[in-house]
Each structure stands twice: as C-alpha cells, then as structure tokens.
Design a protein around this motif. Structure first.
Motif, mmCIF file in Angstrom:
data_model
loop_
_atom_site.group_PDB
_atom_site.id
_atom_site.type_symbol
_atom_site.label_atom_id
_atom_site.label_comp_id
_atom_site.label_asym_id
_atom_site.label_seq_id
_atom_site.Cartn_x
_atom_site.Cartn_y
_atom_site.Cartn_z
ATOM 1 N N ARG A 51 0.848 -1.420 -0.070
ATOM 2 C CA ARG A 51 -0.001 0.007 -0.096
ATOM 3 C C ARG A 51 1.006 1.283 0.093
ATOM 4 N NH1 ARG A 51 -3.601 0.312 5.367
ATOM 5 N NH2 ARG A 51 -4.006 -2.019 4.714
ATOM 6 N N PHE A 52 2.205 1.361 0.314
ATOM 7 C CA PHE A 52 2.973 2.269 0.517
ATOM 8 C C PHE A 52 3.991 2.431 -0.775
ATOM 9 C CE2 PHE A 52 2.096 1.408 4.818
ATOM 10 C CZ PHE A 52 1.548 2.591 5.348
ATOM 11 N N THR A 53 3.833 1.456 -1.580
ATOM 12 C CA THR A 53 5.012 1.286 -2.731
ATOM 13 C C THR A 53 4.272 1.202 -3.832
ATOM 14 O OG1 THR A 53 5.384 -1.276 -2.698
ATOM 15 C CG2 THR A 53 6.649 0.131 -1.200
ATOM 16 N N LEU A 54 3.055 1.105 -4.037
ATOM 17 C CA LEU A 54 2.423 0.908 -5.332
ATOM 18 C C LEU A 54 1.466 2.288 -5.411
ATOM 19 C CD1 LEU A 54 1.080 -2.886 -5.794
ATOM 20 C CD2 LEU A 54 3.336 -1.726 -6.466
ATOM 21 N N ARG A 55 0.825 2.401 -6.599
ATOM 22 C CA ARG A 55 -0.208 3.499 -6.793
ATOM 23 C C ARG A 55 -1.718 3.088 -6.886
ATOM 24 N NH1 ARG A 55 4.522 4.837 -9.193
ATOM 25 N NH2 ARG A 55 5.533 7.205 -9.059
ATOM 26 N N PHE A 56 -2.412 4.000 -6.276
ATOM 27 C CA PHE A 56 -3.969 3.353 -6.141
ATOM 28 C C PHE A 56 -4.767 4.770 -6.745
ATOM 29 C CE2 PHE A 56 -1.332 1.190 -3.157
ATOM 30 C CZ PHE A 56 -1.795 -0.239 -3.369
ATOM 31 N N PRO A 57 -4.577 5.090 -8.008
ATOM 32 C CA PRO A 57 -5.599 6.066 -8.517
ATOM 33 C C PRO A 57 -7.072 5.567 -8.576
ATOM 34 C CG PRO A 57 -4.440 4.871 -10.462
ATOM 35 C CD PRO A 57 -4.128 4.093 -8.927
ATOM 36 N N PHE A 58 -7.420 4.258 -8.644
ATOM 37 C CA PHE A 58 -8.917 3.916 -8.767
ATOM 38 C C PHE A 58 -9.388 3.529 -7.522
ATOM 39 C CE2 PHE A 58 -6.531 2.926 -12.814
ATOM 40 C CZ PHE A 58 -7.037 3.616 -13.529
ATOM 41 N N SER A 59 -10.850 3.923 -7.265
ATOM 42 C CA SER A 59 -11.610 3.716 -6.136
ATOM 43 C C SER A 59 -11.874 2.136 -6.229
ATOM 44 C CB SER A 59 -12.855 4.404 -6.273
ATOM 45 O OG SER A 59 -13.785 3.703 -5.131
ATOM 46 N N TRP A 60 -11.456 1.361 -5.069
ATOM 47 C CA TRP A 60 -11.854 -0.022 -4.842
ATOM 48 C C TRP A 60 -13.139 -0.318 -4.892
ATOM 49 C CZ3 TRP A 60 -13.910 -3.111 -0.948
ATOM 50 C CH2 TRP A 60 -13.489 -4.307 -1.066
ATOM 51 N N ARG A 61 -14.056 0.494 -4.483
ATOM 52 C CA ARG A 61 -15.433 0.277 -4.463
ATOM 53 C C ARG A 61 -16.309 0.581 -5.579
ATOM 54 N NH1 ARG A 61 -17.649 2.067 1.782
ATOM 55 N NH2 ARG A 61 -16.926 0.345 2.887
ATOM 56 N N LYS A 62 -15.740 1.672 -6.233
ATOM 57 C CA LYS A 62 -16.557 1.905 -7.484
ATOM 58 C C LYS A 62 -15.804 1.455 -8.583
ATOM 59 C CE LYS A 62 -18.317 6.575 -6.178
ATOM 60 N NZ LYS A 62 -18.569 7.846 -6.607
ATOM 61 N N HIS A 63 -14.641 1.064 -8.883
ATOM 62 C CA HIS A 63 -13.780 0.466 -9.860
ATOM 63 C C HIS A 63 -12.969 -0.594 -9.466
ATOM 64 C CE1 HIS A 63 -15.466 4.059 -11.947
ATOM 65 N NE2 HIS A 63 -14.700 5.022 -11.103
ATOM 66 N N ARG A 64 -13.436 -1.437 -9.045
ATOM 67 C CA ARG A 64 -12.907 -2.617 -8.446
ATOM 68 C C ARG A 64 -12.041 -3.396 -9.477
ATOM 69 N NH1 ARG A 64 -15.508 -6.434 -3.735
ATOM 70 N NH2 ARG A 64 -15.873 -4.180 -3.258
ATOM 71 N N ARG A 65 -12.584 -3.549 -10.602
ATOM 72 C CA ARG A 65 -11.821 -4.157 -11.607
ATOM 73 C C ARG A 65 -10.490 -3.510 -11.961
ATOM 74 N NH1 ARG A 65 -11.787 -8.376 -15.054
ATOM 75 N NH2 ARG A 65 -11.213 -8.282 -17.203
ATOM 76 N N LEU A 66 -10.627 -2.136 -12.203
ATOM 77 C CA LEU A 66 -9.353 -1.342 -12.531
ATOM 78 C C LEU A 66 -8.449 -1.458 -11.433
ATOM 79 C CD1 LEU A 66 -11.326 1.729 -14.199
ATOM 80 C CD2 LEU A 66 -9.756 0.190 -15.295
ATOM 81 N N PHE A 67 -9.138 -1.127 -10.051
ATOM 82 C CA PHE A 67 -7.911 -1.174 -8.813
ATOM 83 C C PHE A 67 -7.297 -2.746 -9.086
ATOM 84 C CE2 PHE A 67 -6.998 -2.396 -4.980
ATOM 85 C CZ PHE A 67 -6.739 -1.157 -4.307
ATOM 86 N N ASP A 68 -7.876 -3.861 -9.373
ATOM 87 C CA ASP A 68 -7.219 -5.040 -9.411
ATOM 88 C C ASP A 68 -6.326 -5.185 -10.530
ATOM 89 O OD1 ASP A 68 -8.478 -5.602 -7.016
ATOM 90 O OD2 ASP A 68 -10.067 -6.730 -7.891
ATOM 91 N N VAL A 69 -6.799 -4.735 -11.786
ATOM 92 C CA VAL A 69 -6.089 -4.786 -13.017
ATOM 93 C C VAL A 69 -4.691 -3.639 -12.883
ATOM 94 C CG1 VAL A 69 -5.971 -4.331 -15.521
ATOM 95 C CG2 VAL A 69 -7.724 -5.752 -14.421
#
Length: 560
Positions: free
Chosen positions: A140-158
């Motif tokens: 969680r500190f070394t990757l980037r997370f520009p997508f919402s996990w709740r709204k765009h879970r598939r984009l988040f995971d991909v």
C-alpha cells in the motif's frame, strides 16, 4: 477547554447532533465535517439545528470516498479549523458520527490532563505486525492506487497486478517509516500543528494521496516524526470481524461496552436507543479512574469472529455452502453406520436401540426410499423419505438429519446397493463410525429361493460395488473410525467383535449384558460360494471360509 472533537459525519444526523451537543455541554468545542455527497437540504437542516450551540462549528466539505485521500483531506481541514478557532484546545480527538462516548467527558478530560504531552494513536510498523485482513500490507506504500476500490474494483485489481508484473514501485520519502493503525486517535496540539505546518507537508500529502487507505497511515506515520510521547493505542473501542468490517454495537452490548472502560466506542447502531440514553445521560456519575482496557472483552469478540468465520459444526450456512472446506466439521454429532449386520442378525435394530440408545434407522440410502426409524415418512427438520430429494444432495441429507436430531444418537445401515454418493463424505467425517462386515449381504441371497442365475448376477453386481467402497477405505484422508471384517473373519467369535464395537460407540454400560440377537444360519455357505466359483464368479469380499472353523449344517432354503 483543553479537549476538542472533530466529527466526521455522513449519516445518522440526529445521533451526531446528540453527541455534538453532549460534548458542547461539557465545554468541549466540536468541528463537524459533513461529507459533500450529502444533499444540500439535509446538510442545511443539520447545520441549522445546531446553530444555537456556539461551540459547534462546521468545516468546509469534501466529497469523501472510502479508502482514498479524501478522508484525510477532510480530517486535515476540520482539525486545522479546530486548532485555529479554539486556541485553548490541547488535545484533539477524532471521531465519527457513529461514535459514542462510553464514559463522562469529564473523565476523558481528567485523563488527558494527567498525560498532557502524550499522543494516543495506534501506530505500528508494517514489518512488525500483520495489519490488513485479506488486503495489502507493505504494497500500500509502494504501489499507486488512482482508482476507487469500491467503484472501480476491476480497474483497481488490474492496475495493481500490472504494477506487480512490471516491477513498478514508488520510493518511500526519506525519513518516513510507514506505520499503520486505527483511524480514530487523540493527538496533542503540538503534534497536529507540526504535521499541518511541516515544511514538506506538500510532498507528504502528494505521497500519501496515492497510498491505499491513507487514513490508517497518514497521521499514524507522521506522528512518529513529531510526537514527544506516543501511546500506541486508541482511546476509542473499535472491533473488526474476519472480513475487516467493523462490528456494530446494539442495545444488548451495553454491559459489554461498560466493561471495556474505553472512553468512546465505534460503531453504534443509530437505533440503539438504550445505548444513547445511557451513555449520553448528563447525570451519569464520573467515578471511574480505570485505564481503557478493551482486552477485557477481546475474548467475546474472538469467539464471535470464530463463530462467524467457521459457523457451528455441522450447520451449513448459505454464505459458506459453496466453499468446500469451510464447513467447520462435516457433521454436528457422532453417528454409527452398520453394513451387513441386518443381514447377519435377526432383530438387530431393536437390540442396537436397547444397547446404545438413540434412533436406529434402516437403510437411509436405499434406492427406493430413506428407511427412517419407526417407518416414519418425514423426520425432524421436515426431511422426507423421498429417494429423489435425498439423492439430489445426499451429503446435505445426512448433515441436515444429524443437525435436526442433535442430542440424540443416530445409527443407520448402509449396503453396496445403496446410493454411492455418500461414501466419500462418510469416510472424510471424523464423527462417523463405520462397522462393515463385507460380503454379509450375500447371506439373505444365499438363503432365498430365487433362481441361482439371478442370485449369481446380483452377487456379481453387489460385490463389484462393495469392492469399490472397500478400496476407498485404504486411501489417505480417511477420518472416520472404521471397523471392517470379512464375513469369514466375523463369523469367528461374532459376539465378541460386536460387543467391542458397541463399547466404542456407546461406552461400556449395564446394557452390555444384553444378549446379542441370534445370528443367521451360515451352514452350507462354503458350498454355495464354491458353487459360485464353479459358475465362473469368484467371491472375494466374503473372505476365505476354508481357513475358518467348520460351519455346522442347518436346514433351510438354498439358492440352487
């Protein structure tokens, strides 16, 4: 006025109003942040109802999305306003609209007065403790997370998986050691001002804006840079289930919450009238000096989490049913399965019921119908004797039968001609005791008056089925207690073998003296088996009668 509160509110506004008034009545200023997703009309009404309380103010609104930087930004805005407008505040306590004070505010103020330079914030390094439940730790500190996990879970995971594959990592800023902890803290003015006015705040904000769930790490990490003394614990009681979701407290948790000695609790059900009436009572005495100790009730929550995760042994939950291995035990109680004993002993069921107690069913998996004890057609739990319904899910038929009759011992018979879909399940079940006399089913066939060719064909069919079943007994993973003899072996001292098995199932008792039922006449069986060999069928599951004592001849019909 040494203590102030920041409330993050997005729902249950009537309860948030009650709590804000409670704090203000104790001369504690309150700054409320209302999620910008809340409609303007609702927000205006909420603000208007609190307009008569000077110590309650509202901060600029931010549209908050769970797991993103927006929650930290909203907190920063509200905290900055609290410190600016109320210079007498020495400690600021962060709470949500669903938090409830469990002890009088005066007790919390006195407690903080005794620790004027202490920051109370849970803050643990990612290397020393597993924090997340089925989530990200160091990443969680070394990757980037520009997508919402709740709204765009598939984009988040991909996108997360893509960064892993490409080896993309962010550099942790120099001088920052990532820490994690509860979002709900109570920090000193000095620490908060140092965080909010730090020369590198812009750089810190940019970095944490792409950290996953930064509200659990931003203040927890930066407090380590500036705090004079940190108590790595929260003064707010919050418990989480096995999925990482917060436990909700209801009216029947009143005594449990009081026992914790914590100053606040989250998350309270909005309609828990008894909790709100009790803990917001202005006449509630401020007598306790106990340290907050949520460990007092940890055992209760550990048991609740275990029950929620595993369920009750032998009870299949709809949410767990599709997942093999999540049953917490295949069945809820011990049971006994007898194979061949009905064919060897006259009146065996009545004897067994007297000897070990409980219900003794016939062949529950008979091709025609489930043979319930007492010739019942419907058993506890509305289980019908329909073979079609039983065979639709044969394992659940057995688990339901045992659950519906728990507290009463269950025994039943099983033969090679019965539904085979239950055998693997019984062998994996540690609650099962299997007593098998292989080949005993041939005795009633041998003593019947049916034509020899018909009997030979039936014996060939049943022997093949039983050989497949016996082969499974030798495979690894068998958890059932298995007692298995060939017919030839069992016919030597059958009473002793029967008593040994029944002592294991029911335990030695005064009933041990019951006379075993008479065994059927086996004289002439060796000749019949030889007749089968002469007809081209080798009987193997019955054992070698030539190696046993001579069986006395007796009259009776014989298949020829």
């Amino acid at each position: 006025m040494t203590l102030g509160f920041v409330l993050l509110v997005h729902t249950a506004f009537e309860r948030a109003e009650q709590v804000a008034r409670h704090y203000a009545a104790a001369e504690c200023p309150v700054v409320i942040h209302v999620d910008a997703k809340v409609g303007q009309g609702v927000y205006d009404g909420f603000r208007k109802r609190l307009a008569d309380v000077p110590l309650v103010q509202f901060s600029a609104r931010t549209r908050v999305e769970w797991g993103t930087w927006s929650l930290v930004a909203a907190t920063q805005t509200a905290v900055a306003q609290l410190l600016s407008v109320f210079p007498q505040v020495r400690h600021a306590c962060l709470a949500s609209g669903s938090c409830l004070p469990l002890r009088p505010v005066g007790e919390l103020r006195e407690y903080l007065d005794a620790h004027p330079d202490t920051d109370f914030i849970e803050s643990v390094t990612i290397d020393d403790v597993a924090w997340a439940i089925d989530g990200l730790e160091a990443e969680r500190f070394t990757l980037r997370f520009p997508f919402s996990w709740r709204k765009h879970r598939r984009l988040f995971d991909v996108y997360t998986d893509l960064q892993r594959r490409l080896g993309l990592k962010r550099r942790i800023p120099e001088g920052v050691t990532p820490h994690l902890g509860s979002q709900w803290w109570c920090l000193t003015r000095q620490t908060l001002e140092a965080v909010l006015t730090a020369p590198d705040r812009a750089a810190m904000d940019r970095y944490f804006a792409r950290v996953w769930i930064p509200d659990e790490s931003y203040f927890q990490t930066l407090a380590r840079r500036y705090a004079r003394r940190i108590e790595s614990r929260s003064l707010t009681l919050s418990k989480f289930d096995v999925q990482g979701k917060p436990h909700i407290f209801y009216d029947d948790h009143l005594q449990l919450l009081e026992r914790s000695d914590c100053f606040l609790a989250r998350k309270i059900w909005p309609r828990a009238d008894r909790l709100y009436d009790t803990f917001l009572d202005p006449a509630r005495p401020a007598e306790r000096v106990a340290e907050p100790n949520p460990g007092k009730i940890d055992r209760v929550f550990s048991r609740a989490n275990e029950r929620r995760d595993l369920g009750r042994a032998g009870l299949y939950n709809q949410g767990r049913f599709p997942r093999a291995g999540r049953e917490n035990g295949l069945t809820c109680a011990r049971y006994a399965v007898f194979s061949g004993f009905q064919d060897l002993f006259d009146g065996f069921d009545a004897y067994l019921a007297r000897r070990i107690g409980g219900r003794v069913h016939g062949r529950l998996y008979h091709p025609d119908r489930a043979q319930f004890a007492g010739a019942e057609t419907v058993l506890n739990g509305c289980l019908p004797d329909s073979a079609a319904l039983r065979d639709y899910r044969p394992t659940q038929f057995l688990t339901n039968l045992l659950w519906s009759t728990r507290g009463e011992r269950q025994s039943f018979h099983y033969g090679p001609g019965d539904t085979p879909g239950i055998t693997d399940f019984m062998l994996r079940d540690a609650n099962a005791t299997l007593c098998i006399v292989s080949g005993a089913w041939a005795v009633p066939l041998y003593q019947s008056d049916r034509p020899f060719d018909e009997v030979r064909a039936e014996i060939a069919r049943l022997q093949q089925a039983e050989m497949l079943f016996l082969a499974k007994l030798r495979k690894p993973g068998v958890a059932a207690r298995v007692h298995q003899w060939t017919l030839a072996d069992f016919s030597v001292a059958p009473t002793d073998k029967l008593e040994e098995v029944l002592d294991e199932i029911g335990g030695p008792s005064a009933r041990r003296g019951l006379s075993a039922p008479p065994m059927r006449d086996l004289s002439g069986l060796p000749e019949f088996l030889q007749q089968l060999r002469n007809a081209g069928l080798k009987p193997t599951v019955m054992g070698d009668f030539a190696a046993t004592r001579a069986l006395p001849r007796a009259g009776g019909g014989r298949a020829r």
